[in-house]
Design a protein around this motif. Structure first.
Motif, short mmCIF file in Angstrom:
data_model
loop_
_atom_site.label_atom_id
_atom_site.label_comp_id
_atom_site.label_asym_id
_atom_site.label_seq_id
_atom_site.Cartn_x
_atom_site.Cartn_y
_atom_site.Cartn_z
N ASP A 1 5.43 -1.60 1.67
CA ASP A 1 4.64 -0.37 1.61
C ASP A 1 5.49 0.83 1.19
N ALA B 1 0.85 -1.19 0.00
CA ALA B 1 0.00 0.00 0.00
C ALA B 1 0.88 1.23 0.00
N ASN B 2 0.31 2.36 -0.42
CA ASN B 2 1.03 3.63 -0.35
C ASN B 2 0.32 4.53 0.65
N ARG C 1 -4.05 6.20 3.86
CA ARG C 1 -3.85 5.67 2.52
C ARG C 1 -3.78 6.80 1.51
#
Length: 407
Positions: free
Chosen positions: A204, A78-79, A90
């Protein structure tokens, strides 16, 4: 303009980066004898984060090097948008931009192309051109060995300048850098981290977005994360008057760094390889003059904000070979058709680099707020699907994914 007998065609390729190696490989395949020169004493081994889009993948496939460019994208990552206080939510990442790239480091691409280069291709390190003179039948180049100061004059049928943003070939043949470099008034620093940041899982990524400055952490599945620091400046020349770490600390001060940015700046101080440079585009009316042609950043630098540097370099090199093969007896026609075919895509990539600058380094609170709106929209099923379709099938995606040689 005629080309000499096929068995004796020699091409000098200046620059041992992606564009230079790919050009030498492609022209070797169609019967030319390339000589590669590089001003550094050895080939680079590292590299920053890059995306390989469809235009580059198609060229790499024809060059026979695509299998050596595995996608390093972190699975299930995820970023996050983060701040200096350690808060996070997020956020949008590189893969949210239009197109469907493979993610890797620049060194992956250079190594894949270099590994395919035949062993008999001559490579000379610590060598630069210091004079280029041409006539209707060939190009006389004075080559200087920077290690021992010796010089030698050699004759070639074609000279390819693939020696980067501040190309020596371009300055010798087309004129001074000031005629072609267009400053965007931003600086970038890119390098490898020794490992993931303490506040992030290995898979991430993260972005720290502030007015006129940003930090991007790009994760990989089987490689240490890489960093892109970007900031606006009103005086580009002043940025080169001190060590990069001093200029970067000043640009991201005077506030306390917080943990993530602090770890990045500490890693920068001991980084083995660092790209620290101004963000500039090369804009030229013509990329060739007689028997001299420019490829890659030397001709068109689209900037890291466009994300198309590697893909455009591969596509340009591949297409150059195609046109020379198509018109083996007419160099001027080959170079003219190469440029006509390639230019619309390069001009679009450059425009896209300008527009995506705000995505990487916002210059207003409105731009930061817009990112948050887009992120919230992605969470809604209907809006999220619409944004996904736009990302995969809109004009930006089509231009990045199109196989230029087959278009």
């Amino acid at each position: 303009m005629d080309i000499t007998n096929e068995s004796s065609r020699r091409v000098l390729v200046v620059g041992l980066g992606v564009s230079g190696i790919a050009t030498a490989l492609r022209l070797r395949r169609i019967g030319w004898t390339p000589v590669l020169i590089e001003k550094a004493a050895a080939r680079r081994s590292g590299g920053y984060f890059v995306g390989l889009f469809g235009a580059g993948r198609a060229a790499a496939q024809r060059l026979g090097v695509l299998d050596g460019m595995a996608d390093r994208a972190a699975p299930d990552g995820a970023n996050f948008d983060i701040d200096r206080a350690g808060n996070r939510q997020r956020g949008l990442g590189f893969k949210d931009l239009p197109g469907l790239p493979r993610l890797m480091v620049r060194g992956d691409v250079e190594q894949a192309v270099f590994a395919e280069l035949p062993a008999d291709v001559e490579i000379r390190y610590s060598t630069v051109p210091t004079c280029i003179e041409q006539d209707a039948d060939g190009v006389d180049v004075t080559l200087t060995n920077t290690a021992d100061g010796t010089t030698a004059a050699e004759r070639f049928d074609l000279v390819v300048g693939a020696d980067g943003l501040r190309s020596t070939v371009r300055s010798l043949v087309f004129g001074p850098h000031e005629k072609y470099l267009h400053r965007l008034n931003y600086m970038i620093a890119a390098f490898d981290l020794p490992g993931p940041l303490s506040d992030l899982a290995r898979q991430d990524g993260a972005t720290l977005l502030e007015l006129g400055r940003s930090m991007w952490i790009f994760p990989f599945g089987n490689h240490a994360p890489t960093v892109l620091l970007s900031y606006r400046t009103d005086d580009v020349d002043a940025e080169f008057t001190e060590p990069p770490i001093e200029r970067i600390r000043a640009a991201f001060g005077p506030q306390p760094t917080g943990r993530a940015l602090g770890e990045v700046l500490q890693a920068l101080e001991s980084a083995d390889e660092l790209l620290f440079d101004s963000v500039e585009q090369v804009r030229m009316d013509r990329w060739h003059h007689g028997r001299v042609v420019l490829v890659g950043d030397s001709a068109w630098c689209v900037t890291l904000y466009a994300g198309m540097g590697v893909s455009a370099g591969l596509a340009g090199a591949d297409l150059l070979g195609t046109m020379l093969e198509r018109h083996p007896e007419d160099l001027e026609l080959a170079l003219t058709e190469w440029e006509q075919k390639l230019r619309p895509y390069i001009e679009y990539y450059q425009q896209n680099g300008i527009s995506q600058r705000a995505f990487f380094t916002p210059s207003s609170r409105v731009q930061i707020a817009l990112r948050k709106v887009l992120m919230r929209g992605q969470k809604l099923p209907l809006t999220g699907r619409l944004l996904e379709r736009m990302r995969e099938s809109g004009k930006a995606s089509r231009m990045k994914e199109t196989d230029i040689a087959r278009a």
